[in-house]
Design an enzyme around this catalytic site. Sequence first.
Site, short mmCIF file in Angstrom:
data_model
loop_
_atom_site.label_atom_id
_atom_site.label_comp_id
_atom_site.label_asym_id
_atom_site.label_seq_id
_atom_site.Cartn_x
_atom_site.Cartn_y
_atom_site.Cartn_z
N LYS A 13 -2.54 46.96 -53.92
CA LYS A 13 -2.65 46.14 -55.13
C LYS A 13 -3.91 45.28 -55.10
O LYS A 13 -4.62 45.17 -56.08
CB LYS A 13 -1.42 45.24 -55.29
N ARG A 88 7.82 39.63 -59.14
CA ARG A 88 8.41 40.45 -58.10
C ARG A 88 9.91 40.58 -58.22
O ARG A 88 10.54 41.22 -57.38
CB ARG A 88 8.11 39.85 -56.74
N ARG A 127 -2.86 47.14 -40.24
CA ARG A 127 -3.69 46.18 -40.97
C ARG A 127 -3.92 44.93 -40.13
O ARG A 127 -3.03 44.43 -39.46
CB ARG A 127 -3.00 45.81 -42.28
N ARG A 162 -1.04 39.50 -39.34
CA ARG A 162 -0.27 38.47 -40.04
C ARG A 162 1.14 38.46 -39.48
O ARG A 162 1.67 39.48 -39.12
CB ARG A 162 -0.20 38.80 -41.54
N ARG A 173 10.29 43.59 -45.81
CA ARG A 173 9.53 43.51 -47.06
C ARG A 173 9.71 44.78 -47.89
O ARG A 173 9.82 44.72 -49.11
CB ARG A 173 8.05 43.29 -46.77
P1 ADP Z 1 2.59 41.99 -49.80
O1 ADP Z 1 2.41 42.33 -51.26
O2 ADP Z 1 1.81 42.91 -48.94
O3 ADP Z 1 4.03 41.80 -49.39
P2 ADP Z 1 1.67 39.31 -50.37
O4 ADP Z 1 0.50 38.67 -49.76
O5 ADP Z 1 1.60 39.65 -51.82
O6 ADP Z 1 1.94 40.59 -49.49
O7 ADP Z 1 2.96 38.39 -50.18
C1 ADP Z 1 3.30 37.86 -48.93
C2 ADP Z 1 4.60 37.06 -49.02
O8 ADP Z 1 4.47 35.98 -49.95
C3 ADP Z 1 5.81 37.83 -49.51
O9 ADP Z 1 6.42 38.56 -48.50
C4 ADP Z 1 6.69 36.68 -50.04
O10 ADP Z 1 7.32 35.98 -48.98
C5 ADP Z 1 5.69 35.75 -50.66
N1 ADP Z 1 5.46 36.07 -52.09
C6 ADP Z 1 4.30 36.51 -52.65
N2 ADP Z 1 4.45 36.71 -53.98
C7 ADP Z 1 5.73 36.39 -54.27
C8 ADP Z 1 6.52 36.39 -55.47
N3 ADP Z 1 6.00 36.77 -56.67
N4 ADP Z 1 7.82 36.00 -55.38
C9 ADP Z 1 8.35 35.62 -54.21
N5 ADP Z 1 7.68 35.60 -53.05
C10 ADP Z 1 6.39 35.98 -53.07
#
Ligand code: ADP
Length: 217
Positions: A13, A88, A127, A162, A173
């Site tokens: 993304k 999400r 990663r 990370r 996740r």
């Molecule tokens: P990825 O898409 O690879 O899981 P992100 O950097 O987008 O990684 O998100 C990392 C973490 O941040 C998620 O696992 C969650 O804990 C939190 N997070 C990010 N965006 C949201 C969202 N829209 N709603 C709830 N938690 C979120």
Amino acid sequence: MKLVILGAPGAGKGTIAKLLSAVDGSVQISTGDILRGAIESGSEWGRQAQAYMSRGELAPDALIMEVMEARLQQPDCENGFLLDGFPRTIPQAQALHQLFDKLGITLDLALNIEVPRDVVLERLTTRRTCENPECQAIYNIKSKPPAREGVCDKCGSAVVQRDDETEAAINRRLQTYTEKTAPLIGFYRQRGLLLTTPSTSSEEVVAAVTGRLGSAH
Ligand code: ADP
Ligand code: ZN
């Protein structure tokens, strides 16, 4: 362009958002980056999000909506935005569309990037990320390692895994994605806003988006 980008963790993304941002200057907004920045700066939002993030769980909808309601009203959003990692959950999507109505914003498209699960798993476990919050360059120990092991090419800081990219957190996740986020595909399909593409080539994804938007305008 005003886009929501959907896809499992590791679908690419962020990469696609950067390419689309270069097309017309629309701003990339990553909730993950905003939350990591909030944790780094020690803000109240960060304090609330930290435990969820390190476990690979979603942060509470109410917290995310507070963060995004503020973000979407920044002046740089007026020329377009690419929402990367948000919404999400169905409640987030419902709240977002109420917010759009309130702010007079019309969404152009929800882009759904489809990637097979084994590809996603492989990408996430290999990663690595620059730990400097100002940089956050992304590497891959197999396909794109830094020139010197463990050292960022761009800024010289340490390149690390990370804490939500350990195998246990990654599995959590992916499960969370299937349960909570995948239903958004139906949500946007019903509204006639969905464009699904495989993520095999970033250029093809970008071409599919510009093609669809061009013909709609
Ligand atoms: P990825 O898409 O690879 O899981 P992100 O950097 O987008 O990684 O998100 C990392 C973490 O941040 C998620 O696992 C969650 O804990 C939190 N997070 C990010 N965006 C949201 C969202 N829209 N709603 C709830 N938690 C979120
Ligand atoms: Zn760096």
